[in-house]
Design a protein around this motif. Structure first.
Motif, PDB file in Angstrom:
ATOM      1  N   LEU A  22      54.015  24.175 -33.016  1.00  0.00           N
ATOM      2  CA  LEU A  22      54.215  25.453 -32.338  1.00  0.00           C
ATOM      3  C   LEU A  22      53.374  25.503 -31.059  1.00  0.00           C
ATOM      4  O   LEU A  22      53.864  25.912 -30.010  1.00  0.00           O
ATOM      5  CB  LEU A  22      53.869  26.621 -33.260  1.00  0.00           C
ATOM      6  N   ALA A  23      52.129  25.050 -31.149  1.00  0.00           N
ATOM      7  CA  ALA A  23      51.267  25.020 -29.963  1.00  0.00           C
ATOM      8  C   ALA A  23      51.837  24.070 -28.912  1.00  0.00           C
ATOM      9  O   ALA A  23      51.878  24.409 -27.712  1.00  0.00           O
ATOM     10  CB  ALA A  23      49.855  24.599 -30.358  1.00  0.00           C
ATOM     11  N   ASP A  24      52.296  22.896 -29.325  1.00  0.00           N
ATOM     12  CA  ASP A  24      52.874  21.939 -28.383  1.00  0.00           C
ATOM     13  C   ASP A  24      54.123  22.496 -27.701  1.00  0.00           C
ATOM     14  O   ASP A  24      54.369  22.236 -26.519  1.00  0.00           O
ATOM     15  CB  ASP A  24      53.227  20.625 -29.084  1.00  0.00           C
ATOM     16  N   ALA A  25      54.908  23.264 -28.424  1.00  0.00           N
ATOM     17  CA  ALA A  25      56.134  23.837 -27.852  1.00  0.00           C
ATOM     18  C   ALA A  25      55.819  24.822 -26.724  1.00  0.00           C
ATOM     19  O   ALA A  25      56.697  25.142 -25.928  1.00  0.00           O
ATOM     20  CB  ALA A  25      56.950  24.531 -28.940  1.00  0.00           C
ATOM     21  N   GLN A  26      54.594  25.264 -26.644  1.00  0.00           N
ATOM     22  CA  GLN A  26      54.208  26.250 -25.640  1.00  0.00           C
ATOM     23  C   GLN A  26      53.510  25.629 -24.434  1.00  0.00           C
ATOM     24  O   GLN A  26      53.121  26.344 -23.510  1.00  0.00           O
ATOM     25  CB  GLN A  26      53.307  27.304 -26.291  1.00  0.00           C
ATOM     26  N   GLU A  29      53.407  22.053 -19.386  1.00  0.00           N
ATOM     27  CA  GLU A  29      53.347  20.754 -18.715  1.00  0.00           C
ATOM     28  C   GLU A  29      54.173  19.683 -19.421  1.00  0.00           C
ATOM     29  O   GLU A  29      54.466  18.648 -18.824  1.00  0.00           O
ATOM     30  CB  GLU A  29      51.885  20.284 -18.589  1.00  0.00           C
ATOM     31  N   LEU A  30      54.544  19.900 -20.658  1.00  0.00           N
ATOM     32  CA  LEU A  30      55.400  18.939 -21.362  1.00  0.00           C
ATOM     33  C   LEU A  30      56.837  19.078 -20.873  1.00  0.00           C
ATOM     34  O   LEU A  30      57.241  20.145 -20.420  1.00  0.00           O
ATOM     35  CB  LEU A  30      55.363  19.173 -22.872  1.00  0.00           C
ATOM     36  N   SER A  31      57.589  18.023 -21.005  1.00  0.00           N
ATOM     37  CA  SER A  31      58.994  18.087 -20.621  1.00  0.00           C
ATOM     38  C   SER A  31      59.733  19.053 -21.544  1.00  0.00           C
ATOM     39  O   SER A  31      59.316  19.306 -22.674  1.00  0.00           O
ATOM     40  CB  SER A  31      59.638  16.698 -20.713  1.00  0.00           C
ATOM     41  N   ALA A  32      60.839  19.561 -21.060  1.00  0.00           N
ATOM     42  CA  ALA A  32      61.660  20.478 -21.865  1.00  0.00           C
ATOM     43  C   ALA A  32      62.112  19.792 -23.150  1.00  0.00           C
ATOM     44  O   ALA A  32      62.139  20.416 -24.224  1.00  0.00           O
ATOM     45  CB  ALA A  32      62.862  20.950 -21.049  1.00  0.00           C
ATOM     46  N   ASP A  33      62.464  18.513 -23.076  1.00  0.00           N
ATOM     47  CA  ASP A  33      62.875  17.765 -24.268  1.00  0.00           C
ATOM     48  C   ASP A  33      61.779  17.751 -25.325  1.00  0.00           C
ATOM     49  O   ASP A  33      62.034  17.995 -26.503  1.00  0.00           O
ATOM     50  CB  ASP A  33      63.223  16.315 -23.915  1.00  0.00           C
ATOM     51  N   ASN A  34      60.551  17.454 -24.893  1.00  0.00           N
ATOM     52  CA  ASN A  34      59.446  17.377 -25.845  1.00  0.00           C
ATOM     53  C   ASN A  34      59.072  18.747 -26.396  1.00  0.00           C
ATOM     54  O   ASN A  34      58.731  18.859 -27.581  1.00  0.00           O
ATOM     55  CB  ASN A  34      58.235  16.692 -25.218  1.00  0.00           C
ATOM     56  N   ARG A  35      59.138  19.785 -25.560  1.00  0.00           N
ATOM     57  CA  ARG A  35      58.863  21.138 -26.055  1.00  0.00           C
ATOM     58  C   ARG A  35      59.904  21.542 -27.080  1.00  0.00           C
ATOM     59  O   ARG A  35      59.590  22.118 -28.120  1.00  0.00           O
ATOM     60  CB  ARG A  35      58.817  22.142 -24.909  1.00  0.00           C
TER      61      ARG A  35
END
Length: 129
Positions: A22-26, A29-35
């Protein structure tokens, strides 16, 4: 579905993983794919926790086991059916095009991976100890 008795350690590990995803999805700076992938993982992990809490798990050898777990959220965690429909649609997007880009596959750019994972963010809040 299979009968399953989850132990405290396994539940804690899956809950911690859901919180991390959940934290990573927010993370903007991560790519849309990774989020989107992190949001999807969080949704599935929450759905699994719901099943575990009722003494079940999906048969991972069966196709669609993630979708089955998500569709059970209204029964296992009292998630409103309208939300389950949105989460099931996210699962379908993940299955069809939301995984990290493979050769020859179009990239999926989600409009709201954070909203999908956070639709029921309370599902991944740690219980008071």
């Amino acid at each position: 579905m299979q009968a399953h008795e989850a132990d405290r350690t396994s539940v804690r590990k899956l809950l911690d993983a859901a919180q991390r995803n959940l934290a990573d999805a927010q993370i903007a700076e991560l790519s849309a794919d990774n989020r989107f992938d992190a949001a999807y993982k969080c949704i599935v992990q929450c759905a699994m926790l719901g099943l575990w809490g009722h003494g079940f798990r999906t048969a991972t050898s069966q196709p669609g086991h993630h979708q089955t777990a998500i569709q059970c959220l209204s029964l296992t965690m009292a998630v409103p059916q309208a939300t389950v429909i949105v989460l099931a649609a996210a699962a379908q997007c993940h299955r069809l095009c939301g995984r990290p880009r493979a050769a020859g596959r179009a990239q999926f750019v989600p409009g709201g991976s954070r909203q999908a994972a956070g639709a029921h963010a309370g599902l991944v809040e740690a219980p008071a100890t």
